[in-house]
Write an enzyme that holds these catalytic residues in place. Structure first.
Site, short mmCIF file in Angstrom:
data_model
loop_
_atom_site.label_atom_id
_atom_site.label_comp_id
_atom_site.label_asym_id
_atom_site.label_seq_id
_atom_site.Cartn_x
_atom_site.Cartn_y
_atom_site.Cartn_z
CD GLU A 164 45.67 42.02 38.26
OE1 GLU A 164 46.38 42.22 39.26
OE2 GLU A 164 44.54 42.54 38.11
CB CYS A 202 41.16 36.35 37.74
SG CYS A 202 39.73 36.64 36.66
CG HIS A 226 41.59 41.45 36.11
ND1 HIS A 226 42.44 41.08 37.13
CD2 HIS A 226 40.53 40.60 36.18
CE1 HIS A 226 41.92 40.05 37.79
NE2 HIS A 226 40.75 39.74 37.23
#
Lengths: 202, 202, 202, 202
Positions: B79, B143, B166
């Site tokens: 991410e 998240c 992730h």
């Protein structure tokens, strides 16, 4: 006793097809006293039929197990049904498109049911931590085509079991195509080995 | 120097969440001379904030690395962006739903950019045969919530890098949910280990 | 001459099922001089069989056309194959699960091929701007179950054509479930009307 | 007062792009007394920037609304965040690929939040039976690129609202690509009209 194990060659610009790689990997091996002939099939309607008719005639296998790549599949799919239908807008590697819904063998049944223990295989794979499921449609392109041809010929001869396994992509082959589910190549190999052991009765 | 590695507890009826399992697996380990504190976070807005604020204050980590499960993801996603937004119609495990688009910290920037070498991590993972890609949206559920909280607090302190990964489901946990992409648990562990080695500079 | 048109009742907590709505909408209408009996089938193995056996016996339809909801489908799917197999881990509305692969009729063929002009229907729908495709698998749950029962009974009687159409969700019913493809309800109705006109020869 | 409404030209071999068609359709129309300038943008990083910088300078719009095609989307997506990032392995129509993660404007904020009433628009669309949702990621390709450029320029000028809408394919354009979700073209037009009415306050 001889097992005929087939996979497919790469197609559509891909560099490697795990189904063909696995078939070649098992070529010459023995499992439970049965010798494995592993062949990579061309992605061609005409040549798949030629090769399979010739091989099944010559080898007289006690088991035909086809392996095919299902690039969007998330798990090992044990195919239950071979359908006497060919139809796809996608061309094969010879440029042939089967855009009319046609029978594969005019004198064949509309469908054959696999003679390998499909449900037991699913259970064994899951027990090993490998995602697996039954599938009731192998499509109407070359995977179902090979499956149906083998099923039809073996059924007509009156001996030899037949089955087909769809596998997802190998992780190692899709590292840059991020939207394709995959399993590591060694997991795919382990899955096929386990399938063979379950069928060949050990 | 201390690394804070977090994953999440199981939620929504699932038995195991690989992100939390991995965090606990690395707890107490050392990588490149840095001690890892691995924690499983509750799936709760309130408790995630409490736990992270307390841990970051006490531990003063040189690196925060969050791990979260993206059940439909086919690859490891690094991410890039933590967003100052919380919004989801899905309830957390306390039954709380954030159905208004809200800021996580009223005084925070709208977005922070990760300070781990995201592109290099993707390349290293792919080189190891593990499917990976950059992602520019960690969602607006828990998240991203954990990622943003850690990024905000570390940025305010002026030291400590922050990143979020992730992961797809673990194959072993999805054997009966056939439509979920997955990678074997040991591949997920290997991926996180590789991420840590790349970040910590070996 | 009578057309038997069936859809399904809502299931699994949904409020409306467009397939059943459409069947009821056409009930009593006439198309090309043929009267339509439109029925909503219960989502139950036992009751689907009872209702269809009774209706086909009483009504003696010249055409059976089943409609079913395929919530992840993006287009109108004209089903080509009815399979003599029932198998699903999903319970029906009576709580019955068919977790063993079983035949629907022990004395039936393994598969029947539709007797409606499937390819021509696809072409006509596409010409009207409605996405459509042939499908060679109606699954092994209740849609295929209804399709196979009707095909088997009509084939045994020696008259009456049979077909099955899978439709996507209606846009109006999915406004809050954003990940489901859909088409507006009036487009679904128009599609079924067009299918009936093509089959009934106008 | 002037509204600048943009869509995109077809790309990658497609014949029509509904986003560009819709922008051209509204060109010259008036809604709530505001004149609409509808433009089809080229699928090119360089030219999008040139065209938008020039248009925004000349037109001085009170509202910028961008429309882009999200071919896998199942609903109308109201984008909330414009990200100061460009990155894609996909080439634009000039053959340019942005394979390094880069800022769009070196001096811009990392993210801007839309200034149109996103949640209210979602609710209004759903009320009309049109599937819609908030989205917090417009990607890092040309849609986000156009959205960020407009947001950055309008924010700098200190007046003019900015928003971006992703639409699914038009059913009429995908009749032979059966795996793409779609909505009929007239529903897409109706959706954009409704969005404009909600924003322009009627």
């Amino acid at each position: 006793m001889t097992v005929l194990l087939t996979g497919f060659a790469p197609f559509g610009g891909m560099k490697k097809n795990p189904s063909g790689e696995i078939a070649r990997l098992f070529n010459g091996k023995e499992i439970n006293g049965e010798r494995i002939i592993g062949k990579e099939l061309p992605v061609s309607y005409r040549r798949v039929r030629e090769v399979l008719e010739k091989l099944i005639d010559e080898v007289n296998p006690s088991l035909y197990l086809g392996i095919g790549l299902a690039p969007r599949s998330t798990c090992i799919r044990i195919e239950v049904i071979a359908l006497n239908i060919v139809y796809s807008e996608r061309p094969d590697e010879d440029g042939v498109r089967q855009t009319d819904v046609s029978y594969i063998y005019e004198d064949g049944d509309l469908a054959y049911i696999t003679t390998i223990p499909a449900k037991r295989i699913v259970n064994e794979l899951r027990r090993s931590g490998i995602p697996a499921s039954l599938s009731f449609s192998a499509g109407t392109y070359l995977c179902n085509y090979a499956f149906y041809i083998a099923a039809h010929l073996l059924k007509r001869k009156g001996n030899g079991r037949y089955g087909f396994i769809h596998i997802p992509q190998a992780s190692e082959y899709v590292v840059s195509e991020v939207n394709t589910p995959s399993l590591p190549f060694n997991v795919l190999v382990k899955a096929i080995e386990k399938v063979l052991y379950v069928i060949l009765g050990s």
